[in-house]
Design a protein around this motif. Structure first.
Motif, short mmCIF file in Angstrom:
data_model
loop_
_atom_site.label_atom_id
_atom_site.label_comp_id
_atom_site.label_asym_id
_atom_site.label_seq_id
_atom_site.Cartn_x
_atom_site.Cartn_y
_atom_site.Cartn_z
N TYR A 177 2.91 13.29 -3.89
CA TYR A 177 2.02 11.83 -4.24
C TYR A 177 3.63 10.59 -4.81
O TYR A 177 2.46 9.82 -4.22
CB TYR A 177 1.49 12.32 -5.67
CG TYR A 177 0.00 12.32 -5.59
CD1 TYR A 177 -0.71 14.02 -5.12
CD2 TYR A 177 -1.29 11.73 -5.28
CE1 TYR A 177 -1.84 14.42 -5.24
CE2 TYR A 177 -2.28 12.10 -5.34
CZ TYR A 177 -2.54 12.88 -5.01
OH TYR A 177 -3.79 14.14 -4.36
N GLU A 178 4.67 10.96 -4.13
CA GLU A 178 5.32 10.20 -5.04
C GLU A 178 5.45 8.77 -3.78
O GLU A 178 4.52 9.33 -2.38
CB GLU A 178 6.98 10.55 -4.60
CG GLU A 178 7.73 10.60 -5.85
CD GLU A 178 9.19 11.36 -5.99
OE1 GLU A 178 9.62 11.06 -4.60
OE2 GLU A 178 9.34 12.27 -6.84
N THR A 184 2.67 7.19 -2.87
CA THR A 184 1.54 6.06 -2.99
C THR A 184 0.76 5.62 -4.22
O THR A 184 1.74 5.33 -5.08
CB THR A 184 1.21 8.36 -2.95
OG1 THR A 184 -0.04 8.61 -4.81
CG2 THR A 184 0.83 8.83 -1.69
N ARG A 185 -0.18 5.23 -3.70
CA ARG A 185 -0.87 4.09 -5.11
C ARG A 185 -1.52 4.36 -5.57
O ARG A 185 -3.09 4.15 -4.93
CB ARG A 185 -0.19 2.75 -4.66
CG ARG A 185 -0.28 1.40 -5.36
CD ARG A 185 0.61 0.20 -5.54
NE ARG A 185 -0.27 -0.54 -3.89
CZ ARG A 185 1.02 -1.14 -2.58
NH1 ARG A 185 1.61 -1.42 -3.42
NH2 ARG A 185 -0.31 -1.27 -1.66
N ASP A 197 -4.24 -2.47 -0.30
CA ASP A 197 -3.75 -0.89 -1.08
C ASP A 197 -2.82 -0.26 0.01
O ASP A 197 -2.20 0.78 -0.53
CB ASP A 197 -5.13 -0.05 -0.37
CG ASP A 197 -5.94 -0.28 -2.37
OD1 ASP A 197 -5.63 0.27 -3.32
OD2 ASP A 197 -7.02 -0.38 -1.80
N GLU A 199 0.47 3.15 1.01
CA GLU A 199 0.39 4.10 -0.10
C GLU A 199 -1.14 4.78 -0.46
O GLU A 199 -1.43 5.53 -0.90
CB GLU A 199 1.09 3.04 -1.14
CG GLU A 199 2.37 2.49 -1.25
CD GLU A 199 2.77 1.01 -0.24
OE1 GLU A 199 1.47 0.64 -0.07
OE2 GLU A 199 4.10 0.61 0.37
N GLY A 200 -2.23 2.94 -0.59
CA GLY A 200 -3.11 3.84 -1.08
C GLY A 200 -3.81 4.24 -0.20
O GLY A 200 -4.60 5.37 -0.64
N ARG A 207 -2.82 8.25 -0.33
CA ARG A 207 -3.58 8.86 -1.82
C ARG A 207 -4.48 9.12 -1.19
O ARG A 207 -5.18 10.14 -2.10
CB ARG A 207 -3.25 7.50 -2.52
CG ARG A 207 -4.24 7.77 -4.44
CD ARG A 207 -3.27 8.03 -5.14
NE ARG A 207 -2.50 8.06 -5.86
CZ ARG A 207 -2.01 7.72 -7.35
NH1 ARG A 207 -2.58 7.89 -7.83
NH2 ARG A 207 -0.54 7.37 -7.67
#
Lengths: 226, 320
Positions: free
Chosen positions: A203-204, A206-207, B163, B166-167, B170
Motif C-alpha cells: 500500500y506504500e 497510495t492514499r 485523489d 495514488e487514490g 488504493r
C-alpha cells in the motif's frame, strides 16, 4: 514459500468415523465416496426456521452437506441430467449452520471459501464436524466426474432447481481441501495472516480517498470528507 | 438479410462454447502464471484448474458448476439487416438462453430479486441483458455471449481529481484484497477497471474491460497501456494467489477503459472476470456464413472515438 509439511491426499466416506476426521489436518486434499446432499439458504430456512421434516434419514444416509447449486435439469421422464457442480460461498450461511449441524448430524460441510474459525469453534468442534472447501473455485467439471449417480431431488418445485436438495452418490469426488479441522483451525485464516504481513509495503505510495464512506467509519455524525 | 434461425442456432452454439471451453488467451495466461507460481497451495489450485479445463472439454460439460449469468452483446455493421428486425433478434436470444440452460445444462441462476422466483431457464425481467454496439461498415452482426459469474470482486467508488493515481491504486488494492481473501473473487482473474463516464457508464466500461477484452490486449492509449502493465504487477505483488492462499497469482491481466466524465469527478469501477472466464463470439455474415472466435474485438477505434463531426462557429474576434 510454504514451509508446512506436504499435505496428505485421502479418500473419505461421507458417513465418516470420528477417527477418520481426527486424522485430517488443514491443507489436506480429500476425495469423497458415498451419498452427499446439497443444502443452502432455501433448505436451511425451510428446516431450521419453518420446522419442515427432513426428506431423508440424516445422518445415517449421509453426513455430508454440500453448499452447492448444481448445473442440472430434471428430464420429462423424471431422470436427471447433471453436468458440473461447484460450491457457493459458505460464510453467508453462518446464522443457520449451528442449528443445521445439530438437526442434520452433518460431520462434513463442503463449500466455497470456508467459514470463520469462530463458527468452527462454536458449531463444528462441539459436534465433531469438519469443513472442506472446493478448489479453484471452478473445478466443476472434475467434481462432475465424481458423480456416480443423482439419486433424488427434494423440494425442487417449491425452492427451484438451484435451491433444491439434491442427493448425489459420489465416487472419488474431488479434490477438496480441509479448511476447518476438528481442532477448529482455519487454513484460510492462517494464509490471511501470512499475507497481511506484506500489506503495508504493497500500500506504500497510495492514499485514502478524499471522500470516505460510511462503513469506513461507523460514526454517523462524521462528515466523511477529507 | 440475416436469417433469424441462423441467429438462434449460432446463439445456442455460443452458449455451449462459453460454458465449456476456456478461451485460449485466458488459458495461455493461466499457464504462464502456473509456471511462475511458487506458493504450494496456490500452485496446487492452478494445476487443478488446468486439469478441469481439459475435463470440461473432453466430457463436454460446463467447466464450473456456477455457470454465471448469461448475457449478450450484439454488434452490428451499419448495413446489417435482420429477418424480423430487433424484436425478433431479442426473442431469438432469449429462446437460445432458455434452451441452452436446459440442454447443456447450465445452472438456472436467475431469480426475481425479491420473490426469488426461478423460471429454471435463466430468463426473466431484464435477463439476459442484451447490449448493442455499432460499426460504420459491414452487413454482419457479431454475437458475443458472456456468462459472468461471481457475487464478489466488483466495486464502484466516486473519486476526485485530487485523489490522483495514488487514490486509484488504493481503491484497486482495496478491491483485490477485500475480495481476494479466501478466493472469493475466483482469482486469478481478468481485472477490468472503468474510469470516468457517469456512475452507470463507469460500471459498464469496467465490466466490458474485464469481459470484452482478452488477456494480453492493451489499450490504444500508450499511457493507459502502461498503467495496465503497472496495475497487473501491483496486483500480483500483494502476496495473494489462487483461493487467497500465499502466492502471486491474482491478476491474469488488467484492462482499463475510460470515458469522459464530469470535470469535478473521477469515477472508478473494478470488475473481476474469474477463473472460468466464459466468453464466446461469432460473426454472422449476410450470406449466412458463421465464423466463431473468442476475442470480441469490441473496443475498436470507433467505440473509443472522441471527436465530433462538427465545426465550431468561427469567432469574429479570432479572425480580426
Amino acid at each position: 514459500m510454504d514451509t508446512a509439511p506436504k499435505p496428505q491426499q485421502v479418500r473419505l466416506s461421507t458417513t465418516p468415523s470420528r477417527a477418520d476426521l481426527e486424522a485430517l489436518k488443514i491443507g489436506d486434499i480429500v476425495y469423497l465416496d458415498g451419498l452427499l446432499y446439497t443444502a443452502r439458504e432455501g433448505v436451511y430456512k425451510k428446516v431450521c426456521e419453518e420446522g419442515s421434516d427432513l426428506p431423508l434419514d440424516l445422518p445415517a444416509e449421509s453426513a455430508a452437506n454440500f453448499h452447492c447449486s448444481p448445473a442440472a435439469t430434471v428430464n420429462p421422464d423424471g431422470s436427471f441430467n447433471m453436468g458440473a457442480v461447484t460450491a457457493t460461498a459458505s460464510f453467508r450461511f453462518s446464522k443457520w449452520i449451528g442449528p443445521w449441524i445439530e438437526r442434520s448430524g452433518a460431520r462434513i460441510i463442503i463449500g466455497k471459501g470456508g467459514m470463520t474459525s469462530k463458527d468452527y469453534r462454536e458449531h463444528f468442534v462441539p459436534n465433531g464436524a469438519i469443513y472442506l472447501t472446493t478448489v479453484g473455485y471452478g473445478t466443476g467439471a472434475l467434481l462432475g466426474r465424481g458423480i456416480k449417480q443423482v439419486k433424488a431431488v427434494h423440494w425442487n418445485k417449491e425452492l427451484g432447481l438451484a435451491q433444491a436438495m439434491w442427493v448425489i452418490e459420489a465416487e472419488n469426488m474431488g479434490p477438496f481441501i480441509v479448511d476447518g479441522d476438528l481442532a477448529g483451525n482455519s487454513l484460510f485464516e492462517r494464509e490471511n495472516a501470512r499475507i497481511a504481513a506484506n500489506l503495508d509495503k504493497v500500500y506504500e505510495g497510495t492514499r485514502p480517498a478524499v471522500l470516505r464512506r460510511f462503513g469506513e467509519t461507523d460514526d454517523r455524525s462524521d462528515e466523511v470528507i477529507g | 438479410m440475416i436469417a433469424i434461425d441462423t441467429i438462434q442456432e449460432t446463439a445456442e452454439r455460443l452458449m455451449e462454447k462459453a460454458a465449456i471451453e476456456i478461451p485460449q488467451d485466458y488459458l495461455d495466461g493461466l499457464r504462464t502464471m502456473a509456471d511462475t507460481e511458487d506458493g504450494d497451495l496456490s500452485s496446487f489450485v492452478l494445476q487443478a484448474m488446468l486439469e478441469n479445463y481439459e475435463a470440461a472439454k473432453q466430457d463436454r460439460r460446463a467447466m464450473c458448476g456456477d455457470t454465471g449469468c448469461p448475457r449478450w452483446y450484439v454488434k452490428m455493421g451499419n448495413e446489417a439487416r435482420i429477418e424480423g428486425g430487433p424484436i425478433a433478434l431479442e426473442a431469438a436470444l432469449r429462446r437460445a438462453t432458455a434452451k441452452s440452460t436446459n440442454d447443456i445444462p447450465l445452472r438456472p441462476n436467475r431469480v426475481h430479486p425479491l420473490w426469488r422466483t426461478d423460471h429454471d431457464n435463466n430468463v426473466g425481467i431484464g435477463a439476459p441483458e442484451i447490449e448493442y454496439g455499432f460499426e460504420p461498415d459491414g452487413e454482419w452482426i457479431d454475437l458475443v455471449t458472456v456468462h459472468k459469474g461471481g457475487l464478489f470482486g466488483t466495486d464502484y467508488r466516486m473519486l476526485f481529481p485530487s485523489d490522483g493515481i495514488e487514490g486509484i491504486k488504493r481503491f484497486f488494492l482495496d478491491s483485490l484484497v477485500a475480495f481476494g481473501k479466501r478466493g472469493l473473487a475466483c482469482q486469478p482473474a481478468i481485472i477490468g477497471i472503468g474510469l470516468g463516464g457517469s456512475k452507470d457508464t463507469c460500471m459498464v466500461l469496467g465490466k466490458r474491460a474485464a469481459c470484452l477484452r482478452t488477456v494480453g490486449s492493451r489499450n490504444s492509449d500508450p499511457r493507459i497501456a502502461a498503467m495496465e502493465d503497472e496495475f497487473k504487477e501491483l496486483g500480483n505483488s500483494i502476496g495473494m494467489g489462487a483461493m487467497g492462499f500465499v502466492g502471486k497469482s491474482m491478476v491474469v491481466d488488467c484492462n482499463i477503459e475510460v470515458g469522459y466524465c464530469h470535470t469535478g469527478g473521477m469515477q472508478m469501477s473494478v470488475h473481476a472476470f474469474c477463473l472460468s472466464s466464459r466468453r464466446a463470439v461469432a460473426r454472422i455474415h449476410a450470406d449466412g456464413r458463421v465464423e466463431y472466435r473468442t476475442d470480441p474485438e469490441w473496443f475498436t477505434d470507433y467505440q473509443r472515438r472522441e471527436t465530433v463531426e462538427w465545426t465550431p462557429p468561427q469567432s469574429l474576434s479570432k479572425s480580426a
